[in-house]
Scaffold this motif. Structure first.
Motif, PDB file in Angstrom:
ATOM      1  N   PRO A 114      41.609  -5.416  45.951  1.00  0.00           N
ATOM      2  CA  PRO A 114      41.823  -3.979  46.159  1.00  0.00           C
ATOM      3  C   PRO A 114      40.906  -3.360  47.219  1.00  0.00           C
ATOM      4  CG  PRO A 114      40.972  -4.433  43.946  1.00  0.00           C
ATOM      5  CD  PRO A 114      41.326  -5.739  44.557  1.00  0.00           C
ATOM      6  N   ALA A 115      39.812  -4.032  47.571  1.00  0.00           N
ATOM      7  CA  ALA A 115      38.925  -3.479  48.608  1.00  0.00           C
ATOM      8  C   ALA A 115      39.456  -3.748  50.015  1.00  0.00           C
ATOM      9  CB  ALA A 115      37.521  -4.058  48.465  1.00  0.00           C
ATOM     10  N   ILE A 116      40.545  -4.509  50.125  1.00  0.00           N
ATOM     11  CA  ILE A 116      41.159  -4.755  51.434  1.00  0.00           C
ATOM     12  C   ILE A 116      42.220  -3.671  51.665  1.00  0.00           C
ATOM     13  CG2 ILE A 116      42.412  -6.442  52.853  1.00  0.00           C
ATOM     14  CD1 ILE A 116      39.628  -7.335  51.903  1.00  0.00           C
ATOM     15  N   ALA A 117      42.302  -3.179  52.887  1.00  0.00           N
ATOM     16  CA  ALA A 117      43.272  -2.122  53.192  1.00  0.00           C
ATOM     17  C   ALA A 117      44.672  -2.577  52.763  1.00  0.00           C
ATOM     18  CB  ALA A 117      43.255  -1.824  54.689  1.00  0.00           C
ATOM     19  N   ARG A 154      40.068  -7.144  61.076  1.00  0.00           N
ATOM     20  CA  ARG A 154      39.299  -6.192  60.277  1.00  0.00           C
ATOM     21  C   ARG A 154      39.234  -6.648  58.820  1.00  0.00           C
ATOM     22  NH1 ARG A 154      42.130  -1.213  60.884  1.00  0.00           N
ATOM     23  NH2 ARG A 154      41.876  -1.366  63.117  1.00  0.00           N
ATOM     24  N   ARG A 157      36.996  -9.678  58.353  1.00  0.00           N
ATOM     25  CA  ARG A 157      35.607  -9.281  58.505  1.00  0.00           C
ATOM     26  C   ARG A 157      35.110  -8.594  57.232  1.00  0.00           C
ATOM     27  NH1 ARG A 157      32.785  -6.314  63.536  1.00  0.00           N
ATOM     28  NH2 ARG A 157      30.726  -6.860  62.772  1.00  0.00           N
ATOM     29  N   LYS A 158      35.969  -7.740  56.678  1.00  0.00           N
ATOM     30  CA  LYS A 158      35.611  -7.059  55.433  1.00  0.00           C
ATOM     31  C   LYS A 158      35.341  -8.088  54.346  1.00  0.00           C
ATOM     32  CE  LYS A 158      35.413  -3.633  52.414  1.00  0.00           C
ATOM     33  NZ  LYS A 158      36.207  -2.537  51.925  1.00  0.00           N
ATOM     34  N   ALA A 162      31.583  -7.861  53.195  1.00  0.00           N
ATOM     35  CA  ALA A 162      31.392  -7.005  52.019  1.00  0.00           C
ATOM     36  C   ALA A 162      31.104  -7.846  50.772  1.00  0.00           C
ATOM     37  CB  ALA A 162      32.609  -6.123  51.798  1.00  0.00           C
TER      38      ALA A 162
ATOM     39  N   SER B  16      30.002  -3.291  66.850  1.00  0.00           N
ATOM     40  CA  SER B  16      30.238  -3.994  65.588  1.00  0.00           C
ATOM     41  C   SER B  16      29.531  -5.339  65.547  1.00  0.00           C
ATOM     42  CB  SER B  16      31.744  -4.167  65.370  1.00  0.00           C
ATOM     43  OG  SER B  16      32.289  -4.880  66.465  1.00  0.00           O
ATOM     44  N   GLU B  17      28.759  -5.664  66.565  1.00  0.00           N
ATOM     45  CA  GLU B  17      28.076  -6.965  66.568  1.00  0.00           C
ATOM     46  C   GLU B  17      26.598  -6.783  66.239  1.00  0.00           C
ATOM     47  OE1 GLU B  17      29.708  -9.724  66.718  1.00  0.00           O
ATOM     48  OE2 GLU B  17      31.580  -8.644  67.112  1.00  0.00           O
ATOM     49  N   TYR B  51      33.134   0.123  58.301  1.00  0.00           N
ATOM     50  CA  TYR B  51      34.274  -0.807  58.304  1.00  0.00           C
ATOM     51  C   TYR B  51      34.195  -1.782  57.137  1.00  0.00           C
ATOM     52  CZ  TYR B  51      31.021  -4.248  60.158  1.00  0.00           C
ATOM     53  OH  TYR B  51      29.946  -5.086  60.302  1.00  0.00           O
ATOM     54  N   VAL B  52      33.006  -1.935  56.578  1.00  0.00           N
ATOM     55  CA  VAL B  52      32.836  -2.877  55.470  1.00  0.00           C
ATOM     56  C   VAL B  52      32.688  -2.131  54.131  1.00  0.00           C
ATOM     57  CG1 VAL B  52      30.323  -3.147  55.537  1.00  0.00           C
ATOM     58  CG2 VAL B  52      31.741  -5.142  55.054  1.00  0.00           C
ATOM     59  N   ALA B  53      32.886  -0.801  54.167  1.00  0.00           N
ATOM     60  CA  ALA B  53      32.709   0.013  52.959  1.00  0.00           C
ATOM     61  C   ALA B  53      33.902  -0.114  52.007  1.00  0.00           C
ATOM     62  CB  ALA B  53      32.526   1.479  53.348  1.00  0.00           C
ATOM     63  N   THR B  54      33.594   0.010  50.738  1.00  0.00           N
ATOM     64  CA  THR B  54      34.621   0.056  49.699  1.00  0.00           C
ATOM     65  C   THR B  54      34.314   1.259  48.818  1.00  0.00           C
ATOM     66  OG1 THR B  54      34.737  -2.342  49.707  1.00  0.00           O
ATOM     67  CG2 THR B  54      35.668  -1.240  47.779  1.00  0.00           C
ATOM     68  N   VAL B  65      40.211   1.408  43.408  1.00  0.00           N
ATOM     69  CA  VAL B  65      39.371   0.824  44.453  1.00  0.00           C
ATOM     70  C   VAL B  65      40.074   0.967  45.799  1.00  0.00           C
ATOM     71  CG1 VAL B  65      38.237  -1.293  45.226  1.00  0.00           C
ATOM     72  CG2 VAL B  65      38.473  -0.831  42.785  1.00  0.00           C
ATOM     73  N   HIS B  66      39.339   1.402  46.819  1.00  0.00           N
ATOM     74  CA  HIS B  66      39.937   1.594  48.148  1.00  0.00           C
ATOM     75  C   HIS B  66      39.093   0.960  49.231  1.00  0.00           C
ATOM     76  CE1 HIS B  66      42.764   4.577  46.608  1.00  0.00           C
ATOM     77  NE2 HIS B  66      41.764   4.948  45.834  1.00  0.00           N
ATOM     78  N   ASP B  67      39.750   0.541  50.282  1.00  0.00           N
ATOM     79  CA  ASP B  67      39.069   0.090  51.489  1.00  0.00           C
ATOM     80  C   ASP B  67      38.594   1.323  52.243  1.00  0.00           C
ATOM     81  OD1 ASP B  67      38.380  -1.713  53.628  1.00  0.00           O
ATOM     82  OD2 ASP B  67      40.141  -0.974  54.691  1.00  0.00           O
ATOM     83  N   GLY B  68      37.370   1.272  52.734  1.00  0.00           N
ATOM     84  CA  GLY B  68      36.898   2.359  53.600  1.00  0.00           C
ATOM     85  C   GLY B  68      35.865   3.250  52.948  1.00  0.00           C
TER      86      GLY B  68
END
Lengths: 407, 114
Positions: A114-117, A154, A157-158, A162, B16-17, B51-54, B65-68
């Motif tokens: 669920p944390a993936i878009a 993306r 990478r997540k 993460a 992003s690097e 970009y790696v946030a949840t 739960v959401h991406d972003g």
């Protein structure tokens, strides 16, 4: 030869990428290593494909992955000698099922986390579990290859950064996470199914969902919802040959010729659904699939449509999963049993701002008004429906219904 | 009193690097600033990009739960300091010295009970 090679590579992809990704917790590394193994195979197998191509690819990809990791660690230091990467005769003695661990299920859970878009989950699953290339997936999702590739980058990478676990979720998370997997496949399949003509860009993609749902059912044979989804996809695909007429216009379910339905797929669907109901007495996905099963039992157009059974199933469904779309579908069945006026009363009770611009709502209402003889109102609803950009097959059907009415 | 200094910047400036020069430069500045703070710095950390946030969101009591990140904004929370300061004026003084891009903001929030 190259066609045979491509087929071999694709069928090996899921197992091998899955096994390597699960081992190194790195999807990119797994894909890169597998691509390298395929490139080497294309060279090494010029005269003949070995007896066990999967084992060969797995060993080569595994070594290449290790080599990549080693090189990353000693980057900039002196280049070590290339290790011997191709498998020895001894190594090729092992049976594939023992050699390559089956990590597809873990991989499916990773891709559908669920944390993936949400818009990346299905694409990522098709890429890593089914081995489709980005061009094919972009085609299926009607997006550009560059945009899709970026979405995949993306998402990967997540996953890597993460800390998305490469594990099958434990009991406390199971229901939520399995639901995320099933919804991903449902959304992906509904995209494929929208294309009623079956000749559009989504038709091959539907076959992939057919395979994926079967794989999931093999991996989780005790999960009723998984079996129900495998059945649902089969019932829908079985009817694909009968969904449009020669002119490319959609044919509604009750008017489709059951003689054109694929009985082999229907039998497979029945078997999955029967097992699902043995495991669990009810449930939204089971009832939903049960409705499709009821339709698929019809043998020919002389047999009356199964409206009473369909209505009873929708009644049960509304009782456990009430939403406007289910209610709208229920009204379609209700109309055939209790009459169009009763159905129209229910439609107007359902009417809300949210459904105003919802194509199925307009189409259902137009159809009921036409059948009830309220021509002028029906025409207005057909016109409203046609402005909501229906797919070409549905558009042709709506247009014909509209124009066939008496002035 | 104890305060949190929340750092808001446009994270795209750091790319992003990990080896992005702008990122390396600011990290070095933060390291020397931390030394400068000495015992006044109670804690803190830099955060990976959004970009790696949840995000776990609760709507009507239901969690999903959401991406972003929590909110898509021009400037994002990129890190924080926990500091000890005599009063808000000292906290503001410290906040003004936190390494930052030419545009950005430091939000000062007293810790409850601290």
């Amino acid at each position: 030869m190259s066609g045979a090679l491509d087929a071999t590579f694709r069928s090996a992809s899921a197992r091998i990428v899955g096994a390597l990704a699960a081992c190194y917790h790195d999807l990119d590394l797994a894909e890169e290593a597998f691509a390298e193994a395929c490139a080497r195979a294309a060279q090494a197998w010029q005269s003949a494909i070995p007896e066990r191509p999967d084992g060969w690819l797995y060993i080569v990809a595994g070594r290449y992955a290790l080599d990549l990791i080693r090189k990353r660690r000693v980057r900039d230091s002196l280049r070590a000698e290339e290790p011997e990467i191709e498998p020895s005769a001894d190594e090729m003695m092992l049976d594939d099922s023992h050699l390559i661990p089956d990590e597809r299920l873990r991989l499916i859970f990773v891709c559908c986390h669920p944390a993936i878009a949400p818009d990346a989950r299905a694409a990522l699953t098709l890429r890593t579990v089914c081995g489709l290339d980005t061009g094919e997936i972009a085609h299926a999702f009607l997006t550009s290859e560059a945009a899709l590739a970026q979405r995949l980058v993306r998402a990967k990478r997540k996953i890597a950064e993460a800390g998305v676990p490469f594990e099958i979720p434990g009991p406390n998370l199971w229901a939520e996470r399995l639901d995320a997997v099933l919804s991903t496949l449902e959304v992906a399949y509904s995209k494929a199914h929208e294309d009623a003509a079956g000749t559009g860009p989504h038709s091959a993609y539907a076959a992939e969902i057919l395979n994926l749902s079967q794989t999931l059912a093999e991996l989780l044979p005790e999960e009723p919802d998984v079996l129900a989804l495998a059945a649902l996809v089969r019932f829908c695909e079985a009817r694909r040959p009968a969904r449009t007429d020669a002119a490319g216009s959609m044919i509604p379910l009750s008017e489709q010729d059951p003689a054109k339905w694929d009985r082999v797929l229907i039998r497979a669907g029945d078997a999955y659904l029967k097992r699902a109901f043995e495991l669990q007495a009810s449930g939204a996905r089971l009832l939903q699939t049960g409705i499709h099963a009821a339709w698929c039992r019809r043998q020919n157009l002389d047999e009356p449509p199964p409206w009473p059974k369909v209505l009873a199933l929708y009644d049960s469904l509304v009782a456990i999963a009430d939403n406007p779309i289910t209610r709208l579908n229920r009204i379609v069945a209700l109309a055939e049993i209790h009459g169009y006026d009763t159905a129209l009363e229910e439609v107007d009770r359902l009417h809300s701002a949210a459904l105003e611009g919802f194509l199925p709502f307009r189409a259902v209402r137009a159809d009921l008004l036409r059948k009830a003889g309220r021509t002028a109102e029906a025409r207005a609803d057909y016109d409203a429906a046609l402005t909501l950009q229906p797919a070409p097959a549905e558009s042709a059907w709506l247009m014909r219904q509209r124009n066939e009415m008496q002035q | 009193m104890n305060y949190a200094l929340l750092i808001y910047e446009n994270e795209s400036a750091y790319g992003s690097e990990k080896n992005n020069p702008a990122l390396q430069e600011i990290v070095e500045k933060h390291m020397s600033f931390s030394q400068e703070l000495g015992p006044k710095r109670l804690g803190g950390a830099g955060l990976a990009g959004t970009y790696v946030a949840t995000t776990v969101r609760t709507t009507n009591g239901t969690k999903s739960v959401h991406d972003g990140p929590f909110a898509e904004t021009k400037e994002q929370l990129g890190g924080f300091y926990l500091i000890e300061a005599a009063d808000l004026d000292e906290a503001i003084d410290i906040a003004k010295r936190v390494p930052l891009q030419p545009d950005g903001a430091i939000e000062i929030r007293p810790l409850l009970g601290g």
